[in-house]
Motif scaffolding. Structure first.
Motif, PDB file in Angstrom:
ATOM      1  N   LEU A   1      44.840  19.127   0.744  1.00 15.66           N
ATOM      2  CA  LEU A   1      44.104  19.118  -0.523  1.00 15.66           C
ATOM      3  C   LEU A   1      45.041  19.037  -1.723  1.00 15.66           C
ATOM      4  CD1 LEU A   1      41.381  21.714   0.450  1.00 15.66           C
ATOM      5  CD2 LEU A   1      41.023  19.269   0.034  1.00 15.66           C
ATOM      6  N   GLN A   2      46.204  19.667  -1.637  1.00 18.25           N
ATOM      7  CA  GLN A   2      47.190  19.584  -2.715  1.00 18.25           C
ATOM      8  C   GLN A   2      47.672  18.142  -2.864  1.00 18.25           C
ATOM      9  OE1 GLN A   2      48.173  22.579  -4.484  1.00 18.25           O
ATOM     10  NE2 GLN A   2      48.792  21.030  -5.935  1.00 18.25           N
ATOM     11  N   ALA A   3      47.891  17.464  -1.746  1.00 16.40           N
ATOM     12  CA  ALA A   3      48.315  16.058  -1.785  1.00 16.40           C
ATOM     13  C   ALA A   3      47.207  15.176  -2.346  1.00 16.40           C
ATOM     14  CB  ALA A   3      48.714  15.597  -0.381  1.00 16.40           C
ATOM     15  N   LYS A   4      45.970  15.509  -2.027  1.00 16.90           N
ATOM     16  CA  LYS A   4      44.816  14.721  -2.478  1.00 16.90           C
ATOM     17  C   LYS A   4      44.580  14.854  -3.980  1.00 16.90           C
ATOM     18  CE  LYS A   4      39.956  14.073  -1.204  1.00 16.90           C
ATOM     19  NZ  LYS A   4      38.930  14.448  -0.226  1.00 16.90           N
ATOM     20  N   TYR A   5      44.701  16.075  -4.517  1.00 14.21           N
ATOM     21  CA  TYR A   5      44.356  16.337  -5.911  1.00 14.21           C
ATOM     22  C   TYR A   5      45.552  16.583  -6.823  1.00 14.21           C
ATOM     23  CZ  TYR A   5      39.621  16.802  -4.101  1.00 14.21           C
ATOM     24  OH  TYR A   5      38.419  16.577  -3.489  1.00 14.21           O
ATOM     25  N   GLY A   6      46.735  16.761  -6.256  1.00  9.68           N
ATOM     26  CA  GLY A   6      47.948  16.928  -7.055  1.00  9.68           C
ATOM     27  C   GLY A   6      47.944  18.178  -7.912  1.00  9.68           C
ATOM     28  N   GLY A   7      48.449  18.045  -9.129  1.00  6.45           N
ATOM     29  CA  GLY A   7      48.613  19.170 -10.031  1.00  6.45           C
ATOM     30  C   GLY A   7      47.337  19.722 -10.615  1.00  6.45           C
ATOM     31  N   ASN A   8      46.197  19.148 -10.273  1.00  4.54           N
ATOM     32  CA  ASN A   8      44.912  19.635 -10.790  1.00  4.54           C
ATOM     33  C   ASN A   8      44.426  20.886 -10.066  1.00  4.54           C
ATOM     34  OD1 ASN A   8      44.603  17.598 -12.739  1.00  4.54           O
ATOM     35  ND2 ASN A   8      43.847  16.198 -11.182  1.00  4.54           N
ATOM     36  N   VAL A   9      45.040  21.234  -8.931  1.00  5.26           N
ATOM     37  CA  VAL A   9      44.623  22.383  -8.129  1.00  5.26           C
ATOM     38  C   VAL A   9      45.276  23.657  -8.658  1.00  5.26           C
ATOM     39  CG1 VAL A   9      44.693  23.423  -5.843  1.00  5.26           C
ATOM     40  CG2 VAL A   9      44.270  20.980  -6.070  1.00  5.26           C
TER      41      VAL A   9
ATOM     42  N   ILE B   1      42.106  22.923 -12.413  1.00  3.04           N
ATOM     43  CA  ILE B   1      42.658  23.344 -13.697  1.00  3.04           C
ATOM     44  C   ILE B   1      41.578  23.476 -14.775  1.00  3.04           C
ATOM     45  CG2 ILE B   1      43.270  21.063 -14.581  1.00  3.04           C
ATOM     46  CD1 ILE B   1      46.023  22.385 -15.328  1.00  3.04           C
ATOM     47  N   ASP B   2      40.489  22.685 -14.669  1.00  3.64           N
ATOM     48  CA  ASP B   2      39.409  22.757 -15.651  1.00  3.64           C
ATOM     49  C   ASP B   2      38.388  23.842 -15.324  1.00  3.64           C
ATOM     50  OD1 ASP B   2      38.135  21.606 -13.492  1.00  3.64           O
ATOM     51  OD2 ASP B   2      37.531  19.790 -14.550  1.00  3.64           O
ATOM     52  N   GLY B   3      38.637  24.627 -14.252  1.00  4.05           N
ATOM     53  CA  GLY B   3      37.764  25.736 -13.887  1.00  4.05           C
ATOM     54  C   GLY B   3      36.695  25.396 -12.869  1.00  4.05           C
ATOM     55  N   VAL B   4      36.487  24.124 -12.593  1.00  4.08           N
ATOM     56  CA  VAL B   4      35.481  23.714 -11.614  1.00  4.08           C
ATOM     57  C   VAL B   4      35.966  24.077 -10.214  1.00  4.08           C
ATOM     58  CG1 VAL B   4      34.354  21.693 -10.571  1.00  4.08           C
ATOM     59  CG2 VAL B   4      34.583  21.860 -13.043  1.00  4.08           C
ATOM     60  N   ARG B   5      35.035  24.527  -9.368  1.00  2.00           N
ATOM     61  CA  ARG B   5      35.332  24.807  -7.968  1.00  2.00           C
ATOM     62  C   ARG B   5      34.538  23.853  -7.095  1.00  2.00           C
ATOM     63  NH1 ARG B   5      34.002  30.913  -7.607  1.00  2.00           N
ATOM     64  NH2 ARG B   5      32.576  30.275  -9.224  1.00  2.00           N
ATOM     65  N   ARG B   6      35.178  23.361  -6.039  1.00  5.36           N
ATOM     66  CA  ARG B   6      34.537  22.411  -5.137  1.00  5.36           C
ATOM     67  C   ARG B   6      34.769  22.857  -3.696  1.00  5.36           C
ATOM     68  NH1 ARG B   6      36.891  17.044  -6.410  1.00  5.36           N
ATOM     69  NH2 ARG B   6      35.656  17.351  -8.269  1.00  5.36           N
ATOM     70  N   LEU B   7      33.682  22.968  -2.931  1.00  5.34           N
ATOM     71  CA  LEU B   7      33.784  23.326  -1.515  1.00  5.34           C
ATOM     72  C   LEU B   7      34.219  22.122  -0.693  1.00  5.34           C
ATOM     73  CD1 LEU B   7      30.594  25.481  -0.895  1.00  5.34           C
ATOM     74  CD2 LEU B   7      32.969  26.256  -0.861  1.00  5.34           C
ATOM     75  N   HIS B   8      35.050  22.384   0.329  1.00  5.36           N
ATOM     76  CA  HIS B   8      35.518  21.347   1.246  1.00  5.36           C
ATOM     77  C   HIS B   8      35.387  21.863   2.669  1.00  5.36           C
ATOM     78  CE1 HIS B   8      37.397  20.156  -2.501  1.00  5.36           C
ATOM     79  NE2 HIS B   8      37.579  18.951  -1.972  1.00  5.36           N
ATOM     80  N   ASP B   9      35.201  20.942   3.606  1.00  6.26           N
ATOM     81  CA  ASP B   9      35.171  21.321   5.010  1.00  6.26           C
ATOM     82  C   ASP B   9      36.600  21.395   5.550  1.00  6.26           C
ATOM     83  OD1 ASP B   9      36.011  18.699   5.590  1.00  6.26           O
ATOM     84  OD2 ASP B   9      34.032  18.064   6.259  1.00  6.26           O
ATOM     85  N   GLN B  10      36.751  21.664   6.827  1.00  7.77           N
ATOM     86  CA  GLN B  10      38.079  21.836   7.433  1.00  7.77           C
ATOM     87  C   GLN B  10      38.875  20.537   7.517  1.00  7.77           C
ATOM     88  OE1 GLN B  10      39.708  24.816   8.530  1.00  7.77           O
ATOM     89  NE2 GLN B  10      38.131  25.521   7.124  1.00  7.77           N
ATOM     90  N   ASP B  11      38.222  19.397   7.263  1.00  7.06           N
ATOM     91  CA  ASP B  11      38.919  18.111   7.253  1.00  7.06           C
ATOM     92  C   ASP B  11      39.317  17.697   5.846  1.00  7.06           C
ATOM     93  OD1 ASP B  11      38.697  17.752  10.052  1.00  7.06           O
ATOM     94  OD2 ASP B  11      36.632  17.054   9.797  1.00  7.06           O
ATOM     95  N   GLY B  12      39.033  18.558   4.854  1.00  7.14           N
ATOM     96  CA  GLY B  12      39.397  18.257   3.474  1.00  7.14           C
ATOM     97  C   GLY B  12      38.387  17.402   2.738  1.00  7.14           C
ATOM     98  N   GLU B  13      37.203  17.231   3.305  1.00  6.84           N
ATOM     99  CA  GLU B  13      36.153  16.425   2.666  1.00  6.84           C
ATOM    100  C   GLU B  13      35.252  17.317   1.809  1.00  6.84           C
ATOM    101  OE1 GLU B  13      35.969  13.082   2.748  1.00  6.84           O
ATOM    102  OE2 GLU B  13      37.846  13.219   3.860  1.00  6.84           O
ATOM    103  N   PRO B  14      34.894  16.849   0.607  1.00  2.90           N
ATOM    104  CA  PRO B  14      34.004  17.644  -0.268  1.00  2.90           C
ATOM    105  C   PRO B  14      32.639  17.872   0.387  1.00  2.90           C
ATOM    106  CG  PRO B  14      34.956  15.788  -1.460  1.00  2.90           C
ATOM    107  CD  PRO B  14      35.295  15.603  -0.013  1.00  2.90           C
TER     108      PRO B  14
END
Length: 58
Positions: A11-19, A36-49
């Protein structure tokens, strides 16, 4: 590398410095990513939203 570390690296590689942080829900096999903007997003174990973003107010 454990499953949580692998998923965080993916997920860090996918979203970079925004996490900002991760919250793991092992029983649900999900992780919430807080951006970084405060939004939270759920992901499954494969990294998919999953579903929609959770507002910063929650």
């Amino acid at each position: 590398m454990g499953d949580q570390e692998r998923l965080e690296a993916l997920l860090q590689a996918k979203y970079g410095g925004n996490v900002v942080s991760f919250v793991h829900y092992p029983g649900l096999r999900q992780v919430a990513v807080r951006f970084i903007d405060g939004v939270r997003r759920l992901h499954d174990q494969d990294g998919e939203p999953i579903g929609r973003d959770l507002s910063a107010a929650l």
